[in-house]
Design a protein around this motif. Structure first.
Motif, PDB file in Angstrom:
ATOM      1  N   LYS A   1       0.840  -1.195   0.000  1.00  0.00           N
ATOM      2  CA  LYS A   1       0.000   0.000   0.000  1.00  0.00           C
ATOM      3  C   LYS A   1       0.869   1.237   0.000  1.00  0.00           C
ATOM      4  CE  LYS A   1      -4.558   1.087   1.620  1.00  0.00           C
ATOM      5  NZ  LYS A   1      -5.654   0.643   2.477  1.00  0.00           N
ATOM      6  N   LYS A   2       0.315   2.286  -0.562  1.00  0.00           N
ATOM      7  CA  LYS A   2       0.988   3.575  -0.605  1.00  0.00           C
ATOM      8  C   LYS A   2       0.075   4.599   0.044  1.00  0.00           C
ATOM      9  CE  LYS A   2       2.778   7.084  -3.781  1.00  0.00           C
ATOM     10  NZ  LYS A   2       2.966   7.463  -5.208  1.00  0.00           N
TER      11      LYS A   2
ATOM     12  N   MET B   1      -5.672   2.189   7.367  1.00  0.00           N
ATOM     13  CA  MET B   1      -5.310   1.493   6.140  1.00  0.00           C
ATOM     14  C   MET B   1      -6.449   0.637   5.599  1.00  0.00           C
ATOM     15  SD  MET B   1      -1.294   0.499   6.483  1.00  0.00           S
ATOM     16  CE  MET B   1      -1.550  -0.778   7.702  1.00  0.00           C
TER      17      MET B   1
ATOM     18  N   SER C   1      -6.359   5.103   1.486  1.00  0.00           N
ATOM     19  CA  SER C   1      -4.955   5.507   1.459  1.00  0.00           C
ATOM     20  C   SER C   1      -4.791   6.995   1.727  1.00  0.00           C
ATOM     21  CB  SER C   1      -4.336   5.163   0.102  1.00  0.00           C
ATOM     22  OG  SER C   1      -5.008   5.849  -0.935  1.00  0.00           O
TER      23      SER C   1
END
Length: 722
Positions: free
Chosen positions: A589-590, A624, A628
Motif C-alpha cells: 500500500k501507498k 489502512m 490511502s
C-alpha cells in the motif's frame, strides 16, 4: 265606410310583385298593447292623418331605423291600454270574428323546394318551384338608391325582404307587438301571466290514507355507501398530494416605509443592486464653512500619515462657482465605480443562524477517558546538552536517553537515579531498546556508526548476551561503493564500550527494532547516495549479517518501522509512506500524506492504523483498511513535529513539537470495521523551555502505565503521570 276585407284577400294582395303600396291592415287587433289604426274613406291602404297624429310613430323619426329602438314603436308600457279607436268602424265588424289555430287557415309558401340551400339557384333564372311545379322567376334587382329611398319612406318601414320566396313581406301590427315584447324580455303574448297563482292539482281534502302505505326505507336513514367510497377516494388523493389546493396569499399587515422596494420583492433572481455612492456633504462644497477647512498644520500632518489613512478629499474654499477647477480624480473614481459594478456582483444568500457549539462533534467527556498523563511527576536531570532521543525498557523499569553531549544514560524510572553512563565521541542521534525482555541490549546511533551496548541489567542472561555481542574479525575486503554487491556496513567489536560497532557509509539518523528482537533497521537519509537502496539497511543480530532492502526508494527516506504482528515494513519519505511485504517482496500500500515534509511515523499496536507527523505542524491519522488518504488531519502544533508515539495497551497517542508542548490524544480503534476510530484531544503538556529554536525532541509512552516521557532541548527529561 268600406267593409273589411278577409285575411286571405289581404295576403294575396301582398304577394303581388308590382304592388308597392301598403295594403290595408287586418283590423283583428284589439289588444291593449296595440296602437290606434284606422282606415278612412277615400284612403286605401294608408295610415290616416289622425292615426299618425295620435300615434308615437311621428314623434321621433330617428327612431325609425333598423336598431332595437326602430322596432319598439313606442316607449310606453305594453301592459297599458293604448286605447281602441272609437272613430274607427272596424271594431263592430270584427266582434264576431275568431282566430283559428288550424293549419288550414295559414297560407302555403310559394316556393316548395324545402330546405335546399338557395346557393344552388344563384346561377339560375328561377329560385324554385311553386305548388304546381312551375318555375318561380327571379325579380329584377332594384337599384340600391331607389331601394334606400323606399326604406327611408315612413310607409315602408314594416317591409322585410324574404329571400326564400323572393318577395317583400310586411310585418303586421300583431307581429310588431310580439317583437317589441321579446326585445323587452317579456312573454310574446300579453295574455300570458308569468306569475299565475299556484294550482294544486292533487288536493286530498278529507283523505284518510296517504298515497303509499309502504314504510320508509332504511337507506333514507343511513349514509350512502357510494358517497362514502367517493369521499374516501378524494381524501386519499389529497393526502398523497394528487389534489392540491392553492393557499391564500397572506398580505403583510405592515410594511417597511423606509426600506428599498427591490429588496422586499419575494422570488425572482437573488440579485442585490449595488449601493449608491455617497452624496457629497458640506465639506465638499466649493464654499464650505471655515470649520471644515483644514489648517496648514493639519495639512502637514496628513503628509506624515500613510496613504490609506489620509482623507480622500481635502476641502477648499472658492469665492465663486466660476473659479472652481475640474476635479482631479473624477475619471479615476468613475472608473473605480464601474469596476465595482462589473467585477463585484452581489447576490442575496440565505443566512443560516446556527449555533457554533452545535457544529462541534459530540465527544465524550475527558473525565470518562481517564487515565491519561496530565501532570509532571518527575524530572531526570544530568545531561549537559539537548536530549535527542529516549527509549523505555520493555519491563517498564528503566529508560535510556541519548544527548548531543555524546553521552548515553540509563535511568531508573521510579526514583530518577542514573544507573549507567556511556561516553561516546560524537552526538547521539537515536536510542532504541531491544523489545525482548531476555535481551537487554541498547542500539545507539552516533554519527555514521551504530553501537549495540550491553545494558548489564539481567544477571542470568549476561553470559548469553556477551556471546551474542562477540564478532569475529572480518575477512571480507573493505567496502567498495562502485561494485554492486559490496557491503555497506562492517560489523566490528568495540572493546572500549564492550559491544558491537556497525560502521556505515553515511550518517545514521534512526534505528528501529523488530518485535522479536533479532532484526533491526537503520536509516541513512543522505542527500547524495551512490545507490538509493543503500539508504536503508536491515541487520540480523544473531548472524551478524546486513542486507539491503529489495525495493526501490522513491525519494529521500526519513524513518522506518516494522509491523507489530505481520511481515510488513513501513518506509516513510518526505511526502509518502509505503508499506512493503518482506516475504513476497512487493508493495502492499501507498499512503498519500499530502504533506511536504514527513518527520516521524508510528504504528498502532493493532497494525491497521498509522500516525504520521510532519514539519508543518500537522498530524495525520491513517486507517489502512479505510483508505490511502488521511482519515483525520490534526493541526495542533505551531512548529515542527519531532516525534509521535502510540501506547501499547491504552488507547492513547501523543505528539511533541519544537514549540515546547506535547499533545496527548485519546485514540480508540474498534474491532467493528463499520465504526471509525474515535479521536479526542485530552491534554496539552507544557514545561520544557526552548533552546536554539528547539523544544521537545522526543516522546515515549511507558509500556505498562499511562505515563509519558518527554525529552527536551533544555537537557531535561520529564515524566507526566495521571
Amino acid at each position: 265606410m268600406k267593409a273589411p276585407k278577409s285575411k286571405q284577400e289581404s295576403k294575396s294582395k301582398e304577394k303581388e310583385p308590382q304592388q308597392h303600396v301598403v295594403e290595408e291592415e287586418d283590423p283583428v287587433v284589439s289588444d291593449s298593447d296595440d296602437e290606434d289604426w284606422s282606415v278612412e274613406e277615400g284612403s286605401e291602404g294608408s295610415l290616416s292623418d289622425s292615426g299618425l297624429e295620435n300615434s308615437d310613430f311621428t314623434d321621433n323619426k330617428e327612431d325609425l331605423t333598423t336598431s332595437d329602438d326602430a322596432v319598439s314603436l313606442d316607449d310606453e308600457d305594453d301592459d297599458d291600454d293604448v286605447g281602441q279607436d272609437s272613430q274607427s268602424e272596424s271594431g263592430e265588424s270584427h266582434q264576431g270574428v275568431e282566430e283559428s289555430d288550424s293549419s288550414e287557415d295559414e297560407a302555403a309558401p310559394r316556393n316548395t323546394i324545402g330546405d335546399v340551400p338557395l346557393k344552388w339557384y344563384e346561377d339560375e333564372e328561377h329560385i324554385g318551384y311553386d305548388i304546381s311545379g312551375k318555375k318561380l322567376k327571379k325579380k329584377e334587382k332594384q337599384d340600391k338608391l331607389e331601394s334606400f329611398l323606399e326604406r327611408a319612406d315612413l310607409k315602408n318601414w314594416r317591409k322585410i325582404y324574404d329571400e326564400y320566396n323572393d318577395e317583400e313581406v310586411e310585418i303586421t301590427p300583431k307581429e310588431a307587438k310580439i317583437i317589441r315584447r321579446l326585445l323587452k324580455g317579456k312573454a310574446p303574448h300579453a295574455e300570458f301571466d308569468p306569475h299565475a297563482p299556484y294550482v294544486d292539482w292533487f288536493a286530498w281534502d278529507g283523505a284518510k290514507h296517504p298515497m303509499s302505505n309502504a314504510p320508509e326505507p332504511k337507506r333514507r336513514f343511513i349514509e350512502s355507501k357510494w358517497e362514502h367510497k367517493k369521499i374516501v377516494k378524494l381524501i386519499r388523493a389529497i393526502r398523497n398530494g394528487y389534489i392540491k389546493f392553492d393557499k391564500p396569499k397572506e398580505e403583510p399587515k405592515v410594511y417597511n416605509l423606509w426600506g428599498d422596494d427591490q429588496t422586499e420583492k419575494a422570488g425572482g433572481l437573488a440579485y442585490i443592486p449595488a449601493p449608491k455612492p455617497q452624496l457629497p456633504g458640506h465639506e465638499e462644497s466649493y464654499n464650505p464653512s471655515l470649520e471644515f477647512i483644514p489648517t496648514q498644520e493639519e495639512l502637514d500632518a496628513y503628509q506624515l500619515e500613510f496613504e490609506e489613512d489620509r482623507p480622500k478629499f481635502i476641502p477648499k474654499r472658492f469665492l465663486s462657482l466660476r473659479s472652481v477647477p475640474a476635479y482631479e480624480k473624477a475619471v479615476k473614481e468613475t472608473f473605480d465605480r464601474c469596476l465595482d459594478l462589473y467585477l463585484c456582483p452581489r447576490a442575496r444568500k440565505k443566512r443560516i443562524n446556527i449555533d457554533p457549539e452545535s457544529l462541534k462533534p459530540k465527544l465524550p467527556s475527558r473525565k470518562d477517558l481517564r487515565p491519561y498523563p496530565s501532570t509532571c511527576y518527575l524530572e531526570y536531570r544530568g545531561h549537559k546538552g539537548p536530549v535527542m532521543s529516549i527509549s523505555t525498557d520493555p519491563s517498564g523499569q528503566w529508560i535510556a536517553s541519548g544527548s548531543s553531549d555524546g553521552t548515553v544514560r540509563i535511568w531508573e524510572i521510579d526514583t530518577g537515579r542514573c544507573l549507567k553512563i556511556w561516553e561516546l565521541d560524537e552526538s547521539v542521534n537515536f536510542v532504541a531498546w531491544n523489545p525482548s525482555l531476555e535481551l537487554p541490549i541498547l542500539a545507539v546511533a552516533v554519527g555514521a556508526d551504530v553501537y549495540l551496548l550491553n545494558a548489564g541489567l539481567g544477571r542470568e542472561e549476561q553470559h548469553k548476551i556477551e556471546e551474542l555481542l562477540r564478532v569475529e574479525k572480518p575477512e571480507a575486503p573493505a567496502p567498495d561503493e562502485s561494485s554492486k554487491g559490496a557491503p555497506t556496513v562492517i560489523w566490528t567489536e568495540d572493546e572500549k564500550q564492550k559491544g558491537i560497532r556497525l560502521k556505515h557509509i553515511k550518517t545514521v539518523t534512526s534505528v528501529e527494532w523488530h518485535r522479536k528482537g533479532d532484526y533491526f533497521s537503520s536509516v541513512m537519509p543522505s542527500d547524495i547516495l551512490v545507490i538509493e537502496s543503500r539508504a536503508i539497511s536491515v541487520h540480523q543480530l544473531s548472524k551478524k549479517f546486513t542486507q539491503r532492502i529489495p525495493f526501490k526508494l522513491h525519494g529521500l527516506p526519513v524513518s522506518t518501522a516494522f509491523h507489530p504482528s505481520r511481515s510488513f515494513f513501513f518506509i516513510s519519505t518526505k511526502m509518502t509512506v509505503r508499506v512493503y511485504d518482506l516475504l513476497k517482496h512487493e508493495l502492499v500500500k501507498k499512503l498519500e500524506t499530502g504533506l511536504r515534509n514527513v518527520s516521524s511515523i508510528a504504528i498502532h499496536p493493532g497494525g491497521d492504523n498509522v500516525l504520521v507527523g510532519s514539519r508543518e505542524g500537522k498530524l495525520c491519522w491513517f486507517d489502512m483498511d479505510l483508505s490511502s488518504q488521511p482519515y483525520k488531519i490534526l493541526r495542533c502544533h505551531k512548529k515542527d513535529i519531532t516525534s509521535v508515539a502510540y501506547h501499547r495497551t491504552y488507547p492513547l497517542f501523543a505528539s511533541c513539537s519544537d514549540d515546547g508542548t506535547a499533545y496527548v490524544f485519546h485514540g480508540m480503534v474498534y474491532s467493528d470495521l463499520n465504526q471509525n476510530p474515535l479521536i479526542v484531544p485530552l491534554e496539552i503538556l507544557r514545561g520544557h523551555h526552548s533552546s536554539n529554536g528547539r523544544g521537545v525532541m522526543d516522546c515515549k509512552f511507558h509500556p505498562r502505565q499511562p505515563w509519558l516521557f518527554t525529552a527536551g532541548a533544555d537537557s531535561v527529561i520529564k515524566l507526566f503521570c495521571h
